[in-house]
Design a protein around this motif. Structure first.
Motif, PDB file in Angstrom:
ATOM      1  N   LEU A 138    -136.960 -61.385  50.337  1.00 58.45           N
ATOM      2  CA  LEU A 138    -135.753 -62.163  50.071  1.00 58.45           C
ATOM      3  C   LEU A 138    -134.525 -61.536  50.720  1.00 58.45           C
ATOM      4  N   ASP A 139    -134.492 -60.206  50.796  1.00 57.36           N
ATOM      5  CA  ASP A 139    -133.399 -59.544  51.513  1.00 57.36           C
ATOM      6  C   ASP A 139    -133.430 -59.904  52.994  1.00 57.36           C
ATOM      7  N   VAL A 140    -134.630 -59.961  53.561  1.00 57.74           N
ATOM      8  CA  VAL A 140    -134.772 -60.337  54.966  1.00 57.74           C
ATOM      9  C   VAL A 140    -134.257 -61.752  55.188  1.00 57.74           C
ATOM     10  N   HIS A 190    -138.415 -52.259  49.901  1.00 55.21           N
ATOM     11  CA  HIS A 190    -137.474 -52.877  48.970  1.00 55.21           C
ATOM     12  C   HIS A 190    -136.022 -52.799  49.439  1.00 55.21           C
ATOM     13  N   ALA A 191    -135.798 -52.633  50.743  1.00 50.38           N
ATOM     14  CA  ALA A 191    -134.423 -52.496  51.215  1.00 50.38           C
ATOM     15  C   ALA A 191    -134.365 -52.693  52.720  1.00 50.38           C
ATOM     16  N   LEU A 192    -133.148 -52.910  53.217  1.00 48.99           N
ATOM     17  CA  LEU A 192    -132.915 -52.988  54.652  1.00 48.99           C
ATOM     18  C   LEU A 192    -131.926 -51.890  55.022  1.00 48.99           C
ATOM     19  N   ASP A 193    -132.408 -50.898  55.766  1.00 47.25           N
ATOM     20  CA  ASP A 193    -131.524 -49.820  56.186  1.00 47.25           C
ATOM     21  C   ASP A 193    -130.731 -50.244  57.416  1.00 47.25           C
ATOM     22  N   ALA A 194    -129.911 -49.332  57.937  1.00 54.59           N
ATOM     23  CA  ALA A 194    -129.059 -49.657  59.078  1.00 54.59           C
ATOM     24  C   ALA A 194    -129.888 -50.028  60.302  1.00 54.59           C
ATOM     25  N   HIS A 195    -131.020 -49.356  60.507  1.00 53.35           N
ATOM     26  CA  HIS A 195    -131.884 -49.667  61.649  1.00 53.35           C
ATOM     27  C   HIS A 195    -132.430 -51.083  61.528  1.00 53.35           C
ATOM     28  N   ALA A 196    -132.880 -51.462  60.343  1.00 55.14           N
ATOM     29  CA  ALA A 196    -133.414 -52.813  60.153  1.00 55.14           C
ATOM     30  C   ALA A 196    -132.337 -53.859  60.397  1.00 55.14           C
ATOM     31  N   ARG A 197    -131.145 -53.621  59.909  1.00 52.92           N
ATOM     32  CA  ARG A 197    -130.060 -54.586  60.108  1.00 52.92           C
ATOM     33  C   ARG A 197    -129.689 -54.698  61.585  1.00 52.92           C
ATOM     34  N   TRP A 198    -129.711 -53.583  62.278  1.00 50.85           N
ATOM     35  CA  TRP A 198    -129.406 -53.592  63.712  1.00 50.85           C
ATOM     36  C   TRP A 198    -130.461 -54.386  64.478  1.00 50.85           C
ATOM     37  N   THR A 199    -131.725 -54.096  64.228  1.00 47.05           N
ATOM     38  CA  THR A 199    -132.777 -54.786  64.969  1.00 47.05           C
ATOM     39  C   THR A 199    -132.836 -56.264  64.604  1.00 47.05           C
ATOM     40  N   GLY A 215    -139.478 -56.991  70.608  1.00 49.04           N
ATOM     41  CA  GLY A 215    -139.005 -56.535  69.306  1.00 49.04           C
ATOM     42  C   GLY A 215    -139.036 -55.030  69.169  1.00 49.04           C
ATOM     43  N   LEU A 216    -138.711 -54.551  67.987  1.00 47.76           N
ATOM     44  CA  LEU A 216    -138.652 -53.118  67.715  1.00 47.76           C
ATOM     45  C   LEU A 216    -139.087 -52.884  66.271  1.00 47.76           C
ATOM     46  N   HIS A 217    -139.923 -51.851  66.084  1.00 47.62           N
ATOM     47  CA  HIS A 217    -140.434 -51.521  64.749  1.00 47.62           C
ATOM     48  C   HIS A 217    -139.435 -50.604  64.032  1.00 47.62           C
ATOM     49  N   GLN A 218    -139.840 -50.029  62.921  1.00 43.12           N
ATOM     50  CA  GLN A 218    -139.007 -49.086  62.179  1.00 43.12           C
ATOM     51  C   GLN A 218    -138.687 -47.866  63.036  1.00 43.12           C
ATOM     52  N   ALA A 219    -137.581 -47.213  62.748  1.00 44.74           N
ATOM     53  CA  ALA A 219    -137.127 -46.083  63.557  1.00 44.74           C
ATOM     54  C   ALA A 219    -138.143 -44.954  63.602  1.00 44.74           C
ATOM     55  N   ALA A 220    -138.934 -44.793  62.543  1.00 45.27           N
ATOM     56  CA  ALA A 220    -139.891 -43.689  62.470  1.00 45.27           C
ATOM     57  C   ALA A 220    -140.968 -43.774  63.544  1.00 45.27           C
ATOM     58  N   HIS A 221    -141.134 -44.931  64.165  1.00 45.20           N
ATOM     59  CA  HIS A 221    -142.150 -45.093  65.198  1.00 45.20           C
ATOM     60  C   HIS A 221    -141.661 -44.665  66.583  1.00 45.20           C
ATOM     61  N   TYR A 222    -140.400 -44.246  66.707  1.00 46.43           N
ATOM     62  CA  TYR A 222    -139.830 -43.982  68.023  1.00 46.43           C
ATOM     63  C   TYR A 222    -139.121 -42.629  68.074  1.00 46.43           C
ATOM     64  N   ALA A 223    -139.025 -42.099  69.288  1.00 45.30           N
ATOM     65  CA  ALA A 223    -138.213 -40.907  69.507  1.00 45.30           C
ATOM     66  C   ALA A 223    -136.739 -41.287  69.387  1.00 45.30           C
ATOM     67  N   PRO A 224    -135.913 -40.429  68.791  1.00 46.71           N
ATOM     68  CA  PRO A 224    -134.488 -40.754  68.623  1.00 46.71           C
ATOM     69  C   PRO A 224    -133.789 -41.082  69.933  1.00 46.71           C
TER      70      PRO A 224
END
Length: 284
Positions: free
Chosen positions: A155-157, A120-129, A72-81
């Motif tokens: 519920l969004d998830v 409270h939301a799903l950003d593009a990174h969350a939707r991609w992962t 799996g993959l965590h939020q983008a902030a945990h990784y180098a771009p």
């Protein structure tokens, strides 16, 4: 007795100086957990965050505690771009490979997929992962465990994973619901069929120990005791019991008896044994 969400190894730029890297400390923590009655731990450390897969079989054999590893993959902030860019077109393939072939060269196969939402939301990174996780689930049957930021966005998830992407709700594990004690959201997520993880006891800045029994009792009384999971979510060295924190044993030493007063011993035993066995089951 299963700790359904914890970490033996974890390294992230968001936790500088607090990394879980010491194998001897991880061994001591597992021994303490076993002596408290624990028998299995689900490590939610995903790809790229120092999960040290090759060490997990050694720790398991040395302590007698079963360990489930994650891809799996965590939020983008945990990784180098640049790492995110490198994975951009092959994330689902990576998840499937780690579930079927093994993590890196360790030979250890992952047992589930860990992804994360936002506040409270799903950003593009969350939707991609999550899209990649759903593809990997459909290829392997592996469950998907979701970090809910501060317990929000459940519920969004479910709308995305189960509604748009066709993942069966009983293959989704929602983590950190204790951090947002919204009983209506909990009820809706349980009615949808997902597993609900209350993980991270004794964190004073989250609504954990003091509100969690009320939340799980409400779900149990509504008939959803079979949807509940419990975990410790030890994310820093100082939080380990062997370093003076609550650590993994706290789940059985303090949380378990407190919940037994609210739910009864039989249901709490199910939550710690039968429920995680079903939530993380995979037919290979």
């Amino acid at each position: 007795m299963c700790d359904a969400h914890d970490h033996l190894f974890l390294s992230s730029p968001r936790l500088p100086g607090q990394e879980l890297r010491d194998a001897s400390a991880a061994t001591a923590e597992l021994v303490a957990f076993r002596e408290a009655g624990g028998g299995s731990v689900v490590q939610w450390t995903p790809y790229g965050l120092g999960r040290r897969a090759a060490d997990l079989p050694l720790l398991s054999r040395a302590t007698g505690v079963h360990i489930v590893a994650a891809t799996g993959l965590h939020q983008a902030a945990h990784y180098a771009p640049e790492l995110i860019d490198r994975l951009r077109n092959g994330l689902a393939h990576l998840f499937v490979a780690e579930l079927t072939e093994g993590l890196a060269t360790s030979g250890v196969r992952a047992g589930f997929i860990k992804v994360a939402g936002g506040f409270h939301a799903l950003d593009a990174h969350a939707r991609w992962t999550m899209t990649a996780a759903a593809e990997a689930h459909h290829a392997t049957g592996a469950p998907i465990a979701v970090h809910l930021e501060l317990g929000t966005g459940a519920l969004d998830v479910l709308d995305l994973l189960c509604g748009e992407l066709g993942v069966p709700p009983d293959r989704v594990i929602l983590g950190h619901l204790n951090r947002s004690p919204d009983l209506m959201v909990h009820r809706q997520a349980a009615e949808a069929g997902a597993y609900l993880a209350f993980d991270g006891p004794s964190r004073a800045n989250h609504a954990t120990d003091w509100r969690m029994p009320d939340a799980v009792r409400a779900l149990a009384e509504a008939g959803f005791g079979d949807r509940l999971l419990l975990g410790g979510d030890t994310t820093t060295a100082g939080a380990r019991s062997v370093d003076g924190g609550p650590g993994m044993p706290y789940l059985l030493r303090r949380v378990r008896p407190r919940l037994e007063l609210a739910l009864g011993a039989a249901l709490v035993e199910r939550v710690l044994t039968v429920n995680p066995g079903l939530a993380f089951a995979v037919e290979w």
